[in-house]
Scaffold this active site. Structure first.
Site, PDB file in Angstrom:
ATOM      1  N   LYS A  99      18.025  53.594  33.065  1.00  0.00           N
ATOM      2  CA  LYS A  99      18.407  54.311  31.834  1.00  0.00           C
ATOM      3  C   LYS A  99      19.130  55.626  32.110  1.00  0.00           C
ATOM      4  CE  LYS A  99      15.412  52.423  28.279  1.00  0.00           C
ATOM      5  NZ  LYS A  99      14.446  51.568  29.009  1.00  0.00           N
ATOM      6  N   GLU A 121      15.646  59.000  19.593  1.00  0.00           N
ATOM      7  CA  GLU A 121      14.289  58.515  19.352  1.00  0.00           C
ATOM      8  C   GLU A 121      13.828  57.827  20.629  1.00  0.00           C
ATOM      9  OE1 GLU A 121      16.993  57.015  17.957  1.00  0.00           O
ATOM     10  OE2 GLU A 121      16.946  55.309  19.341  1.00  0.00           O
ATOM     11  N   SER A 387      15.557  46.450  37.162  1.00  0.00           N
ATOM     12  CA  SER A 387      15.929  47.600  36.317  1.00  0.00           C
ATOM     13  C   SER A 387      15.048  48.824  36.501  1.00  0.00           C
ATOM     14  CB  SER A 387      15.945  47.171  34.848  1.00  0.00           C
ATOM     15  OG  SER A 387      14.710  46.596  34.479  1.00  0.00           O
TER      16      SER A 387
END
Ligand SMILES: *Cc1c(COP(=O)(O)O)cnc(C)c1O
Length: 411
Positions: A99, A121, A387
């Site tokens: 991310k 958020e 990931s």
């Protein structure tokens, strides 16, 4: 598609107004349209600017620790026979997941736009932590909207965000989870867009976010393709990644679109096929619009976003990025599902056989590779995008399932 050249693909998808075929777009209240236009035009200018590209390159190398390696899982591969399993180690990216790749890009964009605050958020807190990291790096303020239910569940991530200097805005209406947090973050952005930028957590949302997040995540696939070729002299036969909103997967997949490689996105089957038991949006969903974009989504009887579940909290989203919906429809990418139990088995096998504890999200993609490797007479190679790392999941897995269970299923 077979003849479509990778460079032409990027030029044509998305279209100027943000469509991948019929999917995508920007369904926004009128007041927010100028803000998203501003981001779009700034991005178009900046992504061609040498100083932006060089700065991002420097950040990736010196701050994030890129390139992350590609690793050949020899023991895991040998256990099942002749299929060779390789991992792209995004778990070794700073903060332990992919991310940060798009959060650093979004932070740099905010800096170039002269904004002073990042707004977003978060559900499980992973996006909040990555964004708070980017904000600290760039010296920006960070405002994270989070449902009260999630705040109570995700104490370690809430602490991380606070230590990094982010301001947490608790959301106390409705179900007090991700959906309400999205509404709250949009409201704050509406009031503050003159000095703030909204930063989405996946390859979803209104145009230009699916495109920007894809572009920032593409470093994963670009590096992996080169590294894999260096190690083996070939392309992998299969490339796979888990799909929540679709950011780590689209970044891994797009650089392989023009190659003779089978591409498979893995959705979470959770506990089963009934609505509410899984989050396999493309497998069981249909066309619809939510959170400002058109895509394939899971719906309830009234046509509202359906209830979703997965053991991996980063995967429980009722829709999917519009580029995935398009690549699915034209048949270039296949999608398959992996259950909670299969993901748990992969979580444990990779830990025991390779000394790598994967995130439960990433375990879904590893489980698919294991399933393929178990096929009779299977050969070839599978490149899996790992990931993220699984430290965040350890307490939950041990508490909920216990070591005995894990030992049994991973025999
Ligand atoms: C958030 C998350 C995902 C899912 O998000 P995508 O946008 O689908 O990539 C997958 N893996 C990890 C480790 C995550 O934190």
């Amino acid at each position: 598609m077979e003849k479509c050249n990778f460079k032409t693909y990027l030029k044509n998808f998305p279209s100027k107004d943000g469509y991948f075929g019929q999917y995508g777009g920007a369904y926004l209240p009128d007041e927010l349209k100028p803000a998203f236009k501003e981001i779009y035009h700034a991005y178009l200018t900046i992504c061609k600017s040498a100083s932006f590209i060089n700065e991002l390159r420097r950040i990736r190398k010196e701050f994030q620790g890129r390139p992350t390696p590609v690793y050949h899982c020899e023991r895991l591969s040998r256990k099942f026979g002749n299929v060779q399993i390789y991992l792209k180690r995004e778990d070794l990216n700073h903060t332990g997941a992919h991310k940060l790749n798009h959060c650093m890009g979004e932070g740099l964009l905010a800096k170039y736009l002269g904004k002073k605050r990042l707004i977003a958020e978060t559900g499980a807190g992973q996006h909040g932590v990555a964004l708070a990291t980017a904000a600290a790096f760039f010296g920006l303020e960070c405002e994270i909207h989070m449902g009260e239910v999630d705040i109570a569940k995700q104490a370690p991530n809430v602490a991380r965000m606070k230590v990094l200097g982010a301001k947490i805005i608790p959301v106390s209406h409705g179900a007090k989870t991700l959906k309400e947090a999205v509404d709250s973050a949009f409201q704050s952005y509406l009031e503050n867009y003159h000095d703030s930028i909204y930063c989405i957590g996946s390859a979803v949302g209104p145009h230009p976010f699916p495109m920007m997040v894809r572009d920032f995540q593409m470093i994963v696939g670009i590096e992996a393709k080169e590294q894999f070729a260096e190690m083996t002299g070939e392309l992998p036969d299969i490339v796979t990644a888990c799909v929540g909103g679709g950011s780590n997967s689209i970044g891994m997949f797009v650089p392989f679109l023009d190659d003779p490689v089978t591409i498979v996105g893995i959705e979470p089957l959770g506990k089963g096929k009934e609505l509410g038991q899984h989050a396999a949006s493309i497998t069981y969903g249909s066309e619809g619009e939510m959170h400002g974009f058109n895509s394939i989504m899971l719906k309830d009887k009234e046509g509202n976003p359906g209830e979703v579940y997965s053991i991996a909290s980063g995967l429980d989203y009722p829709s999917i990025g519009p580029e995935h919906a398009f690549l699915h429809d034209i048949g270039r990418i296949q999608y398959d599902t992996v259950s909670d139990e299969e993901a748990l088995e992969a979580f444990f096998l990779l830990s025991r056989l390779e000394g790598i504890i994967p995130a439960l999200e990433s375990s879904h993609a590893v489980a698919y590779a294991i399933r393929e490797a178990r096929e009779v007479n299977a050969t070839g190679s599978i490149l899996v995008n790992l990931s993220g790392r699984g430290d965040k999941d350890l307490d939950y897995v041990i508490e909920k399932y216990g070591l005995d269970y894990l030992n049994k299923i991973s025999k």
